[in-house]
Design an enzyme around this catalytic site. Structure first.
Site, PDB file in Angstrom:
ATOM      1  N   ARG A  34      14.458  -8.591 -32.136  1.00  0.00           N
ATOM      2  CA  ARG A  34      12.740  -8.150 -31.710  1.00  0.00           C
ATOM      3  C   ARG A  34      12.773  -7.046 -30.622  1.00  0.00           C
ATOM      4  NH1 ARG A  34       7.843 -12.292 -30.783  1.00  0.00           N
ATOM      5  NH2 ARG A  34       9.490 -13.629 -29.871  1.00  0.00           N
ATOM      6  N   THR A  35      13.141  -6.985 -29.242  1.00  0.00           N
ATOM      7  CA  THR A  35      14.190  -6.433 -28.696  1.00  0.00           C
ATOM      8  C   THR A  35      14.976  -5.943 -28.980  1.00  0.00           C
ATOM      9  OG1 THR A  35      13.052  -7.597 -27.381  1.00  0.00           O
ATOM     10  CG2 THR A  35      14.096  -5.623 -25.685  1.00  0.00           C
ATOM     11  N   SER A 107      23.355 -27.783 -33.671  1.00  0.00           N
ATOM     12  CA  SER A 107      23.452 -28.927 -32.253  1.00  0.00           C
ATOM     13  C   SER A 107      25.334 -28.341 -31.995  1.00  0.00           C
ATOM     14  CB  SER A 107      23.674 -30.126 -32.467  1.00  0.00           C
ATOM     15  OG  SER A 107      23.997 -31.170 -31.003  1.00  0.00           O
ATOM     16  N   LYS A 162      18.120 -33.689 -37.244  1.00  0.00           N
ATOM     17  CA  LYS A 162      18.305 -33.059 -35.613  1.00  0.00           C
ATOM     18  C   LYS A 162      17.824 -33.452 -34.884  1.00  0.00           C
ATOM     19  CE  LYS A 162      19.384 -29.986 -32.614  1.00  0.00           C
ATOM     20  NZ  LYS A 162      20.416 -29.932 -31.851  1.00  0.00           N
ATOM     21  N   HIS A 165      18.713 -37.247 -34.205  1.00  0.00           N
ATOM     22  CA  HIS A 165      20.141 -37.237 -33.100  1.00  0.00           C
ATOM     23  C   HIS A 165      19.903 -36.490 -31.843  1.00  0.00           C
ATOM     24  CE1 HIS A 165      22.498 -33.689 -31.354  1.00  0.00           C
ATOM     25  NE2 HIS A 165      23.822 -34.404 -31.629  1.00  0.00           N
ATOM     26  N   ASN A 166      18.930 -35.728 -31.420  1.00  0.00           N
ATOM     27  CA  ASN A 166      18.138 -35.557 -29.810  1.00  0.00           C
ATOM     28  C   ASN A 166      18.122 -36.635 -29.086  1.00  0.00           C
ATOM     29  OD1 ASN A 166      19.545 -32.484 -30.418  1.00  0.00           O
ATOM     30  ND2 ASN A 166      17.645 -31.609 -29.945  1.00  0.00           N
ATOM     31  N   GLU A 169      20.825 -39.196 -28.431  1.00  0.00           N
ATOM     32  CA  GLU A 169      21.055 -38.196 -27.276  1.00  0.00           C
ATOM     33  C   GLU A 169      20.798 -38.562 -25.742  1.00  0.00           C
ATOM     34  OE1 GLU A 169      21.422 -33.396 -25.608  1.00  0.00           O
ATOM     35  OE2 GLU A 169      21.808 -34.127 -27.362  1.00  0.00           O
TER      36      GLU A 169
END
Length: 461
Positions: A34-35, A107, A162, A165-166, A169
């Protein structure tokens, strides 16, 4: 001129590293942000000398893509993603064909993105043949070159996997912290001594990325020659994925207790100023010198860590199984374990054992019921209980060690005291209960003789 195999939107560090990873594997990537100045900076620096091309508008980006046009949105979840999808829909060249949406977990952090992450794609399966070569090409490899990436399932399955998974973790990290706490405060071990212990553990069934980096952290010295770890403020941050896992577990009624406690442990750690004040007023057991066999208790801690880790993963896969039931997903649990074998933060040899368990029985109800994990927990059980009891007597907080053991004991009990809860609920709220002799039929008892025989409507509370 259409020349790019794929485009990536979002040039933060993860985005840049994924682009360079794809470039290394022979794919031409179009970078956009975007920038727009970030595109110019990236091309002039990190991507200099590569085949990466840039775009300064969505229209230019689309024009540079080969058909079928493949676009990765790697921007912060929320409004930014929604805004970009809406803009892409307004591009005539895409709108005519429609958009096949894929949500993919990624990940491995910055290094994983650059040299091989674990990728967990899910969504519209028609998209998979168009991105499979790229995704599996840049993913981490294990064993004989198997990619840590495969199709997870429909809709939001990739992101859900995911998220779990986290959450796992969070649990792994907290369990290691509790082992560290016991080693430091019960066994009075120095940092180099603890580092050596973790290095030895990394040669066992605990072989993993997090055990490896823990050893490195423990022995790391600051510029003044002193260990850095004791200087770090003991107030843990979090980005929310562990919390999302715990919330999902509550929503679907799955006892993912260890991840929940790991999240709460971080919340408690953040109350640093309160804890400093409380430490001056609240008393615990008097600290005494450990008089047992130091080497033996260190082995107990190792086994407690391993057994608790098994519980954490068992709970995580319970949540995945329940989500699959809720959403109608067909999940390959062994395949998910393989996706986590390399590239990601929880990568470990241990995950290979999980894959083996689901290969033996794809319909396995719980990891604890697999012969390998059943035996592993049984072999660790005495050490696990000694570790918890010793820590409790010493006043060491061990929320994950203790909740893991409580879950194991609860899961292996044929009878739990929940019959009393049901009686209490019926007593004060006429919520009814089932009899062992007649399951499925709910009855109400007039416990006081004047409460009447009308029961409340059934609900799960």
């Amino acid at each position: 001129m259409a020349q790019a195999d794929i485009a990536l939107i979002g040039l933060a560090v993860m985005g840049q590293n994924l682009i360079l990873n794809m470039n290394d594997h022979g794919f031409v990537v179009c970078a956009f942000n975007r920038t727009v100045s970030k595109v110019d900076d990236f091309l002039a620096n990190e991507a200099k000398g590569t085949k990466v091309v840039g775009a300064r508008s969505l229209e230019e980006m689309v024009s540079k893509l080969k058909k079928p046009r493949r676009i990765i949105l790697l921007v912060k979840a929320g409004q930014a993603v929604d805004d970009f999808i809406e803009k892409l829909r307004r591009c005539r060249t895409l709108k005519a064909k429609g958009i096949l949406f894929v949500g993919s977990g990624v990940s491995g952090g910055e290094e994983g993105a650059r040299y091989g992450p674990s990728l967990m794609p899910g969504g519209d399966k028609e998209a998979w043949p168009h991105i499979k070569t790229i995704f599996q090409g840049i993913a981490a490899k294990v064993g004989t070159g198997e990619p840590c990436c495969d199709w997870v399932g429909d809709e939001g399955a990739g992101h859900f996997v995911k998220m779990v998974h986290n959450g796992i973790e969070y649990g792994d990290m907290q369990l290691i912290c509790e082992a560290y706490h016991l080693m430091k405060d019960v066994l009075d071990m120095g940092h180099d001594e603890m580092a050596k212990a973790f290095e030895e553990w990394n040669k066992t069934e605990l072989d993993s990325f997090l055990i490896e980096i823990t050893a490195n952290i423990l022995k790391f010295q600051d510029s003044d020659g002193k260990h850095l770890l004791p200087k770090i403020r003991d107030s843990a941050g979090q980005k929310g994925t562990g919390k999302w896992t715990a919330i999902s577990a509550l929503e679907y009624g799955v006892p993912v207790t260890l991840i929940g406690e790991a999240v709460f442990a971080r919340c408690l750690s953040s109350l640093k100023d309160e804890r400093v004040q409380a430490s001056q007023k609240l008393k615990g057991p008097q600290k005494i010198q450990f008089e047992g066999d130091k080497k033996s208790f260190l082995e107990d801690i190792q086994k407690a860590l391993y057994a608790s880790k098994i519980i954490s993963y068992a709970q995580g896969f319970m949540l995945l199984r329940q989500a699959a039931t809720e959403f109608g997903w067909t999940l390959n649990y062994g395949g998910i374990a393989l996706m986590w074998r390399g590239g990601c933060i929880i990568r470990s040899v241990f995950l290979g054992k999980i894959k083996d368990a689901f290969d033996r029985n794809p319909h396995l109800q719980n990891l604890l019921l697999d012969d390998f994990f059943k035996s592993a927990v049984e072999n660790c059980q005495d050490s696990w209980r000694r570790t918890v009891s010793t820590g409790v007597r010493a006043g060491i907080p061990m929320p994950c060690f203790t909740t893991a053991l409580s879950f194991y004991d609860g899961y292996r009990h044929e009878t739990l005291p929940a019959n009393l809860i049901q009686a209490q609920r019926d007593y004060f709220g006429a919520h009814t209960y089932e009899l062992l002799a007649n399951p499925g039929r709910f009855v109400h008892t007039n416990w006081t003789g004047h409460g009447g025989s009308v029961s409340s409507s059934s609900y799960n509370a």
